[in-house]
Scaffold this active site. Structure first.
Site, PDB file in Angstrom:
ATOM      1  N   HIS A  37       1.475  -0.763  -3.370  1.00 47.13           N
ATOM      2  CA  HIS A  37       2.402  -1.699  -2.921  1.00 47.13           C
ATOM      3  C   HIS A  37       4.285  -1.302  -3.814  1.00 47.13           C
ATOM      4  CE1 HIS A  37      -0.786  -5.295  -4.094  1.00 47.13           C
ATOM      5  NE2 HIS A  37      -0.511  -5.376  -2.428  1.00 47.13           N
ATOM      6  N   GLN A  61      -3.994 -16.577   6.989  1.00 44.26           N
ATOM      7  CA  GLN A  61      -5.302 -15.447   6.859  1.00 44.26           C
ATOM      8  C   GLN A  61      -7.186 -15.180   6.420  1.00 44.26           C
ATOM      9  OE1 GLN A  61      -2.181 -12.610   5.835  1.00 44.26           O
ATOM     10  NE2 GLN A  61      -3.505 -11.578   4.588  1.00 44.26           N
ATOM     11  N   GLN A 153      -4.430  -3.494  10.529  1.00 49.29           N
ATOM     12  CA  GLN A 153      -3.045  -4.472   9.765  1.00 49.29           C
ATOM     13  C   GLN A 153      -1.875  -3.588  10.884  1.00 49.29           C
ATOM     14  OE1 GLN A 153      -2.445  -7.108   6.964  1.00 49.29           O
ATOM     15  NE2 GLN A 153      -1.230  -5.412   6.391  1.00 49.29           N
ATOM     16  N   VAL A 176      -2.065   4.726  -1.563  1.00 54.33           N
ATOM     17  CA  VAL A 176      -2.507   5.144  -2.859  1.00 54.33           C
ATOM     18  C   VAL A 176      -3.239   5.161  -3.406  1.00 54.33           C
ATOM     19  CG1 VAL A 176      -1.526   4.956  -5.095  1.00 54.33           C
ATOM     20  CG2 VAL A 176      -0.488   4.879  -3.096  1.00 54.33           C
ATOM     21  N   SER A 186      -5.836  -5.413  -4.857  1.00 55.03           N
ATOM     22  CA  SER A 186      -5.629  -5.795  -5.651  1.00 55.03           C
ATOM     23  C   SER A 186      -7.047  -6.684  -6.435  1.00 55.03           C
ATOM     24  CB  SER A 186      -4.831  -6.869  -5.506  1.00 55.03           C
ATOM     25  OG  SER A 186      -3.880  -6.721  -5.110  1.00 55.03           O
TER      26      SER A 186
HETATM   27  P1  AMP Z   1      -1.284  -6.985   0.265  1.00 55.89           P
HETATM   28  O1  AMP Z   1      -0.757  -7.971  -1.015  1.00 55.89           O
HETATM   29  O2  AMP Z   1      -2.892  -6.379   0.291  1.00 55.89           O
HETATM   30  O3  AMP Z   1      -1.224  -7.707   1.743  1.00 55.89           O
HETATM   31  O4  AMP Z   1      -1.017  -6.117   0.708  1.00 55.89           O
HETATM   32  C1  AMP Z   1       0.889  -5.762   0.590  1.00 55.89           C
HETATM   33  C2  AMP Z   1       0.903  -4.047   1.406  1.00 55.89           C
HETATM   34  O5  AMP Z   1       0.337  -3.414   0.577  1.00 55.89           O
HETATM   35  C3  AMP Z   1       0.544  -4.345   2.821  1.00 55.89           C
HETATM   36  O6  AMP Z   1       1.339  -2.879   3.524  1.00 55.89           O
HETATM   37  C4  AMP Z   1      -1.009  -2.940   2.316  1.00 55.89           C
HETATM   38  O7  AMP Z   1      -1.642  -2.495   3.474  1.00 55.89           O
HETATM   39  C5  AMP Z   1      -0.004  -2.212   1.218  1.00 55.89           C
HETATM   40  N1  AMP Z   1      -1.189  -1.295   0.911  1.00 55.89           N
HETATM   41  C6  AMP Z   1      -2.500  -2.218   0.336  1.00 55.89           C
HETATM   42  N2  AMP Z   1      -3.246  -1.108  -0.977  1.00 55.89           N
HETATM   43  C7  AMP Z   1      -2.403  -0.558  -0.990  1.00 55.89           C
HETATM   44  C8  AMP Z   1      -2.865   1.030  -1.020  1.00 55.89           C
HETATM   45  N3  AMP Z   1      -3.276   1.604  -1.739  1.00 55.89           N
HETATM   46  N4  AMP Z   1      -2.086   2.229  -0.671  1.00 55.89           N
HETATM   47  C9  AMP Z   1      -0.601   1.603   0.199  1.00 55.89           C
HETATM   48  N5  AMP Z   1      -0.738   0.127   0.757  1.00 55.89           N
HETATM   49  C10 AMP Z   1      -1.438  -0.271   0.130  1.00 55.89           C
END
Ligand code: AMP
Length: 282
Positions: A37, A61, A153, A176, A186
């Protein structure tokens, strides 16, 4: 930094920024922030006048048997991380604020969702599209930042922005990873110590696929077979899918060629992990 919990106030603030000609960089998340994030927030900070982070665990979702209630949450920690990254606004609405009991329109994603997570999580992308249409109309972003860890997504959001004519630039950001290669998520906190050790094999299997293709392998079935075998032999997880498609169309291919998405989902005892790589194959 301001924390805003109501749609009316958020829209008012964003309209004000717009009227001043300011660009708005938007990072949608479900919170429990990590370096993935943070890299989206950093990129948004570099490219925009104002940065908005939303934190909303979107019930729409999650499937009935999924981890909505158990999804990790820690607003105080997220608040501090966002502040340190120079975020200007956190939009942090309640479920009631986002979904009052009077919906009259349903959103249904009809393309790019019959494979991968769209197939194994029915309704998931309808929920993602619904919340994003609302959030885009509330936050009025100039640019929206999404992680390629969720490559499907990104493909769905690309279609959504195009089909509904949102004047928003979609910015995909590289995944990342932890030092050993595990994609940050998470949900990684739900891995047991043993599973955490094994989880490295997921990114390793993607790396093996990349090397095989580099050496000339062009059969998707061969690559998938090799990856499934590796995961089965080296982890206690259950493979949900290992699949290969053209990207971003997510079409099947007989021979690997062009832009290719290799994606996997593996279920451990309490966490279902996803990972992928996108390659350009000659
Ligand atoms: P989430 O909170 O899991 O819904 O993720 C929010 C955003 O962060 C989404 O666009 C995810 O694709 C991105 N995201 C989650 N994990 C990573 C990661 N390891 N590297 C880059 N972006 C991430």
């Amino acid at each position: 930094m301001r924390i805003i919990r109501t749609i009316t106030e958020m829209q008012k603030q964003m309209q004000q920024l717009k009227s001043e000609g300011k660009s708005i960089g938007y990072v949608p998340t479900m919170g429990f922030l990590h370096e993935g994030h943070i890299s989206l927030m950093n990129r948004a900070r570099l490219e925009n006048d104002a940065v908005v982070l939303s934190i909303f665990v979107n019930p729409l979702q999650f499937g009935p048997a999924e981890d909505l209630d158990a999804y990790p949450r820690d607003f105080e920690r997220d608040h501090e991380i966002a502040e340190n990254q120079g975020v200007d606004y956190i939009f942090y609405p309640s479920v009631e604020e986002m979904y009052p009991d009077n919906a009259s329109v349903k959103v249904s994603v009809v393309d790019r969702t019959n494979v991968l997570c769209g197939k194994s999580r029915p309704g998931h992308f309808d929920g993602v599209a619904t919340v994003l249409i609302k959030l885009f109309n509330i936050i009025l972003p100039t640019r929206a930042y999404f992680g390629l860890k969720d490559a499907q997504q990104v493909a769905v959001v690309d279609g959504l922005i195009r089909d509904f004519n949102f004047p928003i630039e979609l910015i995909p950001v590289e995944t990342v990873r932890e030092e050993d290669g595990l994609a940050k998520s998470s949900r990684n906190v739900y891995l047991s110590d043993d599973e955490r050790q094994q989880a490295v094999e997921l990114s390793k299997s993607l790396e093996m696929a990349r090397l095989a293709i580099e050496r000339g392998e062009r059969s998707p079935d061969e690559v998938v077979g090799m990856m499934r075998h590796h995961i089965k032999e080296n982890t206690t997880g259950t493979v949900d899918y290992v699949e290969i498609y053209s990207y971003p169309e997510l079409g099947e291919m007989e021979t690997l060629k062009g832009k290719v998405l290799i994606a996997l989902a593996v279920k451990f005892s309490k966490a279902r992990l996803i990972d992928n790589t996108i390659l350009e194959v000659e």
